[in-house]
Each structure stands twice: as C-alpha cells, then as structure tokens.
Design a protein around this motif. Structure first.
Motif, PDB file in Angstrom:
ATOM      1  N   PHE A   1       0.834  -1.205   0.000  1.00  0.00           N
ATOM      2  CA  PHE A   1       0.000   0.000   0.000  1.00  0.00           C
ATOM      3  C   PHE A   1       0.875   1.264   0.000  1.00  0.00           C
ATOM      4  CE2 PHE A   1      -2.149   3.366   2.422  1.00  0.00           C
ATOM      5  CZ  PHE A   1      -3.284   3.537   1.644  1.00  0.00           C
ATOM      6  N   ALA A   2       1.947   1.248   0.810  1.00  0.00           N
ATOM      7  CA  ALA A   2       2.858   2.397   0.846  1.00  0.00           C
ATOM      8  C   ALA A   2       3.549   2.593  -0.497  1.00  0.00           C
ATOM      9  CB  ALA A   2       3.893   2.200   1.962  1.00  0.00           C
ATOM     10  N   THR A   3       3.920   1.485  -1.152  1.00  0.00           N
ATOM     11  CA  THR A   3       4.557   1.589  -2.468  1.00  0.00           C
ATOM     12  C   THR A   3       3.607   2.172  -3.500  1.00  0.00           C
ATOM     13  OG1 THR A   3       5.933  -0.346  -1.954  1.00  0.00           O
ATOM     14  CG2 THR A   3       5.758   0.281  -4.262  1.00  0.00           C
ATOM     15  N   ASN A   4       2.336   1.776  -3.429  1.00  0.00           N
ATOM     16  CA  ASN A   4       1.342   2.315  -4.356  1.00  0.00           C
ATOM     17  C   ASN A   4       1.134   3.816  -4.136  1.00  0.00           C
ATOM     18  OD1 ASN A   4      -0.851   1.935  -6.367  1.00  0.00           O
ATOM     19  ND2 ASN A   4      -2.156   2.505  -4.643  1.00  0.00           N
ATOM     20  N   GLU A   5       1.106   4.250  -2.870  1.00  0.00           N
ATOM     21  CA  GLU A   5       0.968   5.675  -2.579  1.00  0.00           C
ATOM     22  C   GLU A   5       2.215   6.442  -3.032  1.00  0.00           C
ATOM     23  OE1 GLU A   5      -1.702   7.375  -1.308  1.00  0.00           O
ATOM     24  OE2 GLU A   5      -2.713   5.455  -1.673  1.00  0.00           O
ATOM     25  N   LEU A   6       3.374   5.802  -2.914  1.00  0.00           N
ATOM     26  CA  LEU A   6       4.613   6.462  -3.328  1.00  0.00           C
ATOM     27  C   LEU A   6       4.634   6.707  -4.830  1.00  0.00           C
ATOM     28  CD1 LEU A   6       7.469   7.474  -2.650  1.00  0.00           C
ATOM     29  CD2 LEU A   6       8.272   5.124  -2.962  1.00  0.00           C
ATOM     30  N   ARG A   7       4.077   5.781  -5.598  1.00  0.00           N
ATOM     31  CA  ARG A   7       4.043   5.953  -7.052  1.00  0.00           C
ATOM     32  C   ARG A   7       3.259   7.202  -7.443  1.00  0.00           C
ATOM     33  NH1 ARG A   7       7.111   4.694 -10.629  1.00  0.00           N
ATOM     34  NH2 ARG A   7       5.538   4.175 -12.203  1.00  0.00           N
ATOM     35  N   LYS A   8       2.250   7.546  -6.642  1.00  0.00           N
ATOM     36  CA  LYS A   8       1.480   8.753  -6.919  1.00  0.00           C
ATOM     37  C   LYS A   8       2.335  10.003  -6.721  1.00  0.00           C
ATOM     38  CE  LYS A   8      -2.854   6.580  -5.461  1.00  0.00           C
ATOM     39  NZ  LYS A   8      -3.996   6.627  -4.512  1.00  0.00           N
ATOM     40  N   LYS A   9       3.279   9.929  -5.803  1.00  0.00           N
ATOM     41  CA  LYS A   9       4.162  11.068  -5.554  1.00  0.00           C
ATOM     42  C   LYS A   9       5.217  11.223  -6.650  1.00  0.00           C
ATOM     43  CE  LYS A   9       2.468  12.071  -1.457  1.00  0.00           C
ATOM     44  NZ  LYS A   9       1.801  13.380  -1.149  1.00  0.00           N
TER      45      LYS A   9
ATOM     46  N   TRP B   1      11.733  11.156  -3.290  1.00  0.00           N
ATOM     47  CA  TRP B   1      10.786  10.047  -3.402  1.00  0.00           C
ATOM     48  C   TRP B   1      11.459   8.794  -3.940  1.00  0.00           C
ATOM     49  CZ3 TRP B   1       7.169  10.947  -0.344  1.00  0.00           C
ATOM     50  CH2 TRP B   1       6.599  12.211  -0.215  1.00  0.00           C
TER      51      TRP B   1
ATOM     52  N   GLN C   1      11.597   5.209  -2.135  1.00  0.00           N
ATOM     53  CA  GLN C   1      11.270   4.020  -2.922  1.00  0.00           C
ATOM     54  C   GLN C   1      12.292   2.910  -2.700  1.00  0.00           C
ATOM     55  OE1 GLN C   1      10.310   3.743  -7.513  1.00  0.00           O
ATOM     56  NE2 GLN C   1      12.506   3.907  -7.213  1.00  0.00           N
TER      57      GLN C   1
END
Length: 293
Positions: free
Chosen positions: A196-204, A271, A275
């Motif tokens: 979930f954190a990786t998916n949110e990071l992709r948005k950044k 970011w 990652q």
C-alpha cells in the motif's frame, strides 16, 4: 581580417535576457551548494554492516560431546529439515523447541535409544538436531528412517542409535508451537502495508509537468544494475545453506545505501530514496516469510 569578421558576428548575436538570468541562477546555485562527501559515511556504514555480519554469524562457544546422554536434562533443541548444523533460530529454516513438555518427551526418547553397529549406506537425512544440555554441552544428531525403525547418527562420535518408538520429529509435531500462525499473519499484514505504501509512493512520483506520466524509477543506469544484481543474489540466498538473518539484513542495507548515494549524486529526488527503502523492506519481509516461517 578573418578574426575581425568572427568577432563582428559574435557581437550581433542576441542573448535572451530570461535565458541569461536562468543560466546565471544555475551557476550561482552550484557555487553556493556545499559538496556532499559520501565516501566517509559510506565507509562507516559498510564497517557497521560487516560488524553485524561477523557478530551474527560467529558460532557460540560450546563443547560438543555425547559421552553421557543421561547426565543432564535438555535445555533447548534446535532442528532443521535435511542435513545441516542448526545453531540459532536466526539461521534460515532453523526452529527451536520451546515447550517444556516436548523437551521432557524428547529427553525420555533419548534415554531409550539403543546403540547399534548397523551402518546404513547413503541414508536420506530427514532432520538435523542440535541438543543443548543444562551444563552447556551440545550434541548433534541426524535422523533418518529405516525399514521398521528410526536411526540416529551422532555427528560427534559417528555412533548409530535406533529407536522402535516415536521419532524426535513426531514428538515435535505433536506439540507444534502455537505462535507460528501469528507470525505468519503479522508477516502478511506487513507485506500488505508495504505494498500500500509503495502504491501511494508511485502517486508522488508523477511528472510535475505532466501528471499523467511518472518520472523514471532510476536516475542512472547504475541503479538499475544494482537492482538487477540484488534480485539475482536474493534468489541465490533462497538456495544457500546456513543463511543467517544478519547476512540478509546487511545485504539489503548495503544495496539500498548504494542506490541512495547514487541518487544523491545524480537525481536528488527524495521520493526515489524512499522508494529504495520500501523495496528493501518488502524484499526482507518476503524473504523472511519464505525462509524462516
């Protein structure tokens, strides 16, 4: 004459004031920025990783003997599948008997073992054990099946024993630790949170000029090379014997550190740094689920 013509042409060239101001600001920013000396912290962290590796893999000082099985009661039993030398639960595939009732039953079985001169050619080893007694003596046993009996080989003396009753593994199976399922659930929850954190990071990591596009995952091809090598080494770790947890942690920290230093030097994107850390945490949790649970 020729030089005068070139000089005249240069004087006629018009310079864009905005471009000139932008170039001046870049030069001024480079002059004011302090250089980052990454060599010293890299050496310090590398020394720390090597120290953790040595401390984690250094075997405890124990007297390995099996002259008298009945002299002391069992204090702990480490075991693993197939052939190996189980010394600690920090080794991949090694488990420890914690239940007092299980230790008492295993101790009772050891006292009933019968010494034999039968030699089994190329036995298929099912389990390897390290028995630790109260006086800090240890004994290593290998368990393999015969046609009607169970055989045990003492690694220290080479002596063979047999048992007509239950095996050590059967006793352990009757008292499987209840916290194993809890550890598995915690591991799965951790991996889910990391995903979930990786998916949110992709948005950044979207391109500021074009939000529909993502910025490159790596700022230099050296980072891609490090990641590819990391995946290959992790695959080798799965099949490595006596892999220690500190070895895995040290490798993940070192590979993350290399990519972070490359990012600081080339990309300077915060970011991407986050990652790399998330990827290593995810890889560590996944490897732990595979090799330790």
């Amino acid at each position: 004459m020729f030089d005068d013509e070139k000089l005249s042409q240069l004087k006629k060239i018009q310079v864009d004031p905005e471009k000139k101001e932008e170039d001046f600001n870049k030069i001024q920013q480079r002059l004011n920025s302090k250089p980052f000396h990454w060599q010293i912290p890299a050496v310090i962290i590398a020394i720390a990783c090597i120290t953790l590796f040595l401390v984690g893999t250094f075997p405890p000082k124990q007297q390995i003997t099996s002259d008298n099985m009945d002299s002391n009661s069992l204090q702990a039993v480490y075991y693993m599948q197939w052939e190996g030398d189980p010394e600690s639960t920090l080794q991949a595939g090694v488990k420890k008997v914690k239940d007092e009732e299980t230790l008492m039953e295993m101790e009772s079985l050891l006292k009933q073992l019968v010494q034999t001169d039968i030699q089994v050619q190329d036995p298929h080893i099912y389990q390897s054990y390290r028995l630790q007694f109260e006086d800090n003596r240890t004994m290593r046993l290998q368990e393999y099946h015969g046609s009607e009996v169970m055989y045990y080989r003492d690694i220290g003396t080479g002596q063979i024993y047999l048992s007509n009753e239950n095996s050590l593994q059967e006793i352990i199976n009757l008292h499987e630790p209840a916290d194993r399922n809890l550890s598995l659930i915690i591991g799965i929850v951790l991996i889910t949170l990391l995903l979930f954190a990786t998916n949110e990071l992709r948005k950044k990591m979207r391109d500021p000029d074009d939000p529909k596009r993502y910025i490159p995952m790596h700022s230099t091809y050296w980072q891609s090379t490090v990641e590819i090598l990391s995946v290959l080494i992790l695959l080798l770790f799965i099949f490595a014997s006596h892999l220690h947890l500190f070895q895995l942690i040290a490798f993940l920290v070192l590979s993350a550190l290399i990519n972070i230093l490359l990012e600081v030097k080339h990309g300077k994107n915060k970011w991407r740094i986050v990652q790399f850390l998330l990827w290593k945490l995810y890889a560590g949790a996944y490897m732990y689920l595979i090799l330790w649970l």
